[in-house]
Design an enzyme around this catalytic site. Structure first.
Site, PDB file in Angstrom:
ATOM      1  N   ARG A  23      -1.941  -9.022  -8.513  1.00 34.62           N
ATOM      2  CA  ARG A  23      -1.992  -7.760  -9.257  1.00 34.62           C
ATOM      3  C   ARG A  23      -0.582  -7.210  -9.361  1.00 34.62           C
ATOM      4  O   ARG A  23       0.130  -7.133  -8.353  1.00 34.62           O
ATOM      5  CB  ARG A  23      -2.892  -6.739  -8.548  1.00 34.62           C
ATOM      6  CG  ARG A  23      -3.370  -5.618  -9.470  1.00 34.62           C
ATOM      7  CD  ARG A  23      -3.994  -4.461  -8.705  1.00 34.62           C
ATOM      8  NE  ARG A  23      -2.970  -3.607  -8.140  1.00 34.62           N
ATOM      9  CZ  ARG A  23      -2.848  -3.334  -6.850  1.00 34.62           C
ATOM     10  NH1 ARG A  23      -3.671  -3.870  -5.967  1.00 34.62           N
ATOM     11  NH2 ARG A  23      -1.877  -2.534  -6.421  1.00 34.62           N
ATOM     12  N   SER A  69       0.804  -1.229   0.000  1.00 32.98           N
ATOM     13  CA  SER A  69       0.000   0.000   0.000  1.00 32.98           C
ATOM     14  C   SER A  69       0.834   1.273   0.000  1.00 32.98           C
ATOM     15  O   SER A  69       0.388   2.317   0.476  1.00 32.98           O
ATOM     16  CB  SER A  69      -0.959   0.011   1.208  1.00 32.98           C
ATOM     17  OG  SER A  69      -1.903  -1.026   1.092  1.00 32.98           O
ATOM     18  N   ASP A  84       1.949  -4.051 -10.514  1.00 31.58           N
ATOM     19  CA  ASP A  84       1.994  -2.612 -10.750  1.00 31.58           C
ATOM     20  C   ASP A  84       3.212  -2.269 -11.606  1.00 31.58           C
ATOM     21  O   ASP A  84       4.298  -2.822 -11.390  1.00 31.58           O
ATOM     22  CB  ASP A  84       2.072  -1.852  -9.421  1.00 31.58           C
ATOM     23  CG  ASP A  84       0.872  -2.119  -8.530  1.00 31.58           C
ATOM     24  OD1 ASP A  84      -0.189  -2.494  -9.054  1.00 31.58           O
ATOM     25  OD2 ASP A  84       1.006  -1.954  -7.299  1.00 31.58           O
ATOM     26  N   GLU A 118       6.012  -3.616  -8.476  1.00 34.20           N
ATOM     27  CA  GLU A 118       5.857  -4.655  -7.452  1.00 34.20           C
ATOM     28  C   GLU A 118       4.704  -5.556  -7.834  1.00 34.20           C
ATOM     29  O   GLU A 118       3.907  -5.233  -8.728  1.00 34.20           O
ATOM     30  CB  GLU A 118       5.616  -4.056  -6.069  1.00 34.20           C
ATOM     31  CG  GLU A 118       4.330  -3.279  -5.926  1.00 34.20           C
ATOM     32  CD  GLU A 118       4.133  -2.763  -4.510  1.00 34.20           C
ATOM     33  OE1 GLU A 118       3.350  -3.372  -3.773  1.00 34.20           O
ATOM     34  OE2 GLU A 118       4.772  -1.756  -4.143  1.00 34.20           O
ATOM     35  N   TYR A 170      -6.915   4.854  -0.443  1.00 38.42           N
ATOM     36  CA  TYR A 170      -8.038   4.413   0.389  1.00 38.42           C
ATOM     37  C   TYR A 170      -9.036   5.504   0.748  1.00 38.42           C
ATOM     38  O   TYR A 170     -10.066   5.204   1.350  1.00 38.42           O
ATOM     39  CB  TYR A 170      -7.496   3.741   1.657  1.00 38.42           C
ATOM     40  CG  TYR A 170      -6.669   2.516   1.323  1.00 38.42           C
ATOM     41  CD1 TYR A 170      -7.249   1.427   0.690  1.00 38.42           C
ATOM     42  CD2 TYR A 170      -5.311   2.465   1.611  1.00 38.42           C
ATOM     43  CE1 TYR A 170      -6.504   0.315   0.357  1.00 38.42           C
ATOM     44  CE2 TYR A 170      -4.558   1.356   1.288  1.00 38.42           C
ATOM     45  CZ  TYR A 170      -5.158   0.281   0.660  1.00 38.42           C
ATOM     46  OH  TYR A 170      -4.407  -0.823   0.331  1.00 38.42           O
TER      47      TYR A 170
END
Length: 337
Positions: free
Chosen positions: A259, A150, A261, A274, A220
């Site tokens: 996922r 995150s 990136d 990552e 977020y």
């Protein structure tokens, strides 16, 4: 099809800095799963978890745990020992994927385009490390903790004074850091969904409300970022992102979902930033948005993942870590014991 006789546990929380985000994801998952399964319980990742899993007679676990202990193979290892099926990668792949350095070293051998980097340690000479980073990586660099998600702990630094100050601050929290060259480009991500067949989901471009980097705050807080689907990339770059996303997933041995990136420059190869082996499931998360664009709504997505994990377990489609398929001679010592 969802089985009303099954008990599903959504595990969240834990000691990770992402524990609050984890609980947000669990609060989204729990009502969706409750529509389709007989019993859904939300459990904390703590010392009582094994007892709670037994008490509730849990049939399958959906981990909504991000960061250390929940995403790095610790929880996954516990579930393997207890014989409980779960969503996501197995312990070794989970450990490799959360560690940014391990991810890069493994994927570099498969030809993954990666930023140049250095690993530095708090015990080394700070001035020498600072100069080495600038000489080998350029004047502007990115500082990353080894095993946080995150965007936690990531800093950007330019020039000697700024880099030295950032390193001093980072070493108060981590003994080792990954330093990468700064690459100018668009923030792009794509997911893999591995069920009966494996598919790469539509590619997303991430933009923020004020053009800032996609940090924890922007990820977020609703309204602070936009997910552009499909990403408006040239066709050859779009296809290349999908190819590299699948390479990262398979190269690290991930399972079910992941996922990846990327930073995509104006021309040339996308560069992997990552891989997330347990993508977020919050209301602002990228993976569910991409799945929806592929025609898979959230309830359908999470139920299909649960059913796939149950089927895999019931049909034993993967070798057991501790299966006795190796025939070994009996040891003399064991005969006398």
């Amino acid at each position: 099809m969802p089985d009303k006789n099954k008990t599903v546990a959504v595990v969240c929380g834990g000691p990770s800095p992402e524990a609050d985000v984890s609980r947000i994801a669990a609060n989204r998952l729990t009502p969706s799963l409750s529509k389709h399964y007989g019993k859904v319980v939300k459990l904390e990742l703590d010392k009582q978890l094994p007892e709670q899993l037994v008490r509730h007679e849990v049939d399958v676990v959906f981990p909504a745990t991000y960061g250390p202990q929940g995403e790095d193979g610790c929880l996954q290892g516990l579930l393997e020992v207890m014989g409980i099926p779960y969503i996501g990668s197995r312990p070794q792949a989970s450990a490799n994927a959360l560690n940014k350095v391990t991810t890069k070293r493994l994927l570099s051998h498969l030809g993954m385009p990666l930023a140049k980097d250095l690993v530095i340690r708090a015990s080394d000479n700070l001035e020498r490390n600072t100069n080495n980073c600038l000489e080998q990586l350029g004047e502007k660099v990115i500082i990353k903790p080894f095993s946080q998600g995150s965007g936690i702990g990531i800093q950007f630094a330019e020039g000697y004074d700024q880099l030295k100050a950032c390193l001093q601050e980072s070493f108060k929290k981590d003994n080792e850091l990954l330093i990468e060259e700064f690459i100018v480009g668009r923030e792009i991500t794509a997911g893999v969904l591995e069920l009966e067949a494996t598919q790469v989901l539509p590619v997303i471009e991430i933009t923020t409300c004020d053009g800032a980097w996609y940090s924890y705050e922007y990820r977020y807080n609703p309204g602070m970022s936009d997910h552009i689907i499909p990403a408006p990339l040239p066709p050859e770059q779009y296809q290349r992102v999908q190819e590299l996303t699948l390479l990262a997933h398979t190269g690290l041995g991930c399972r079910d979902i992941s996922r990846s990136d990327f930073i995509v420059p104006s021309s040339g190869e996308p560069v992997l930033a990552e891989l997330n082996n347990l993508p977020g499931m919050t209301p602002t998360s990228l993976f569910p948005d991409s799945a929806r664009h592929a025609g898979i709504e959230f309830d359908d997505l999470v139920c299909r993942l649960i059913d796939h994990a149950l089927t895999r377990h019931e049909q034993k489609t993967e070798p057991d870590y501790c299966s006795g398929y190796w025939e070994l001679p009996e040891l003399e010592l064991s005969k006398s014991s």
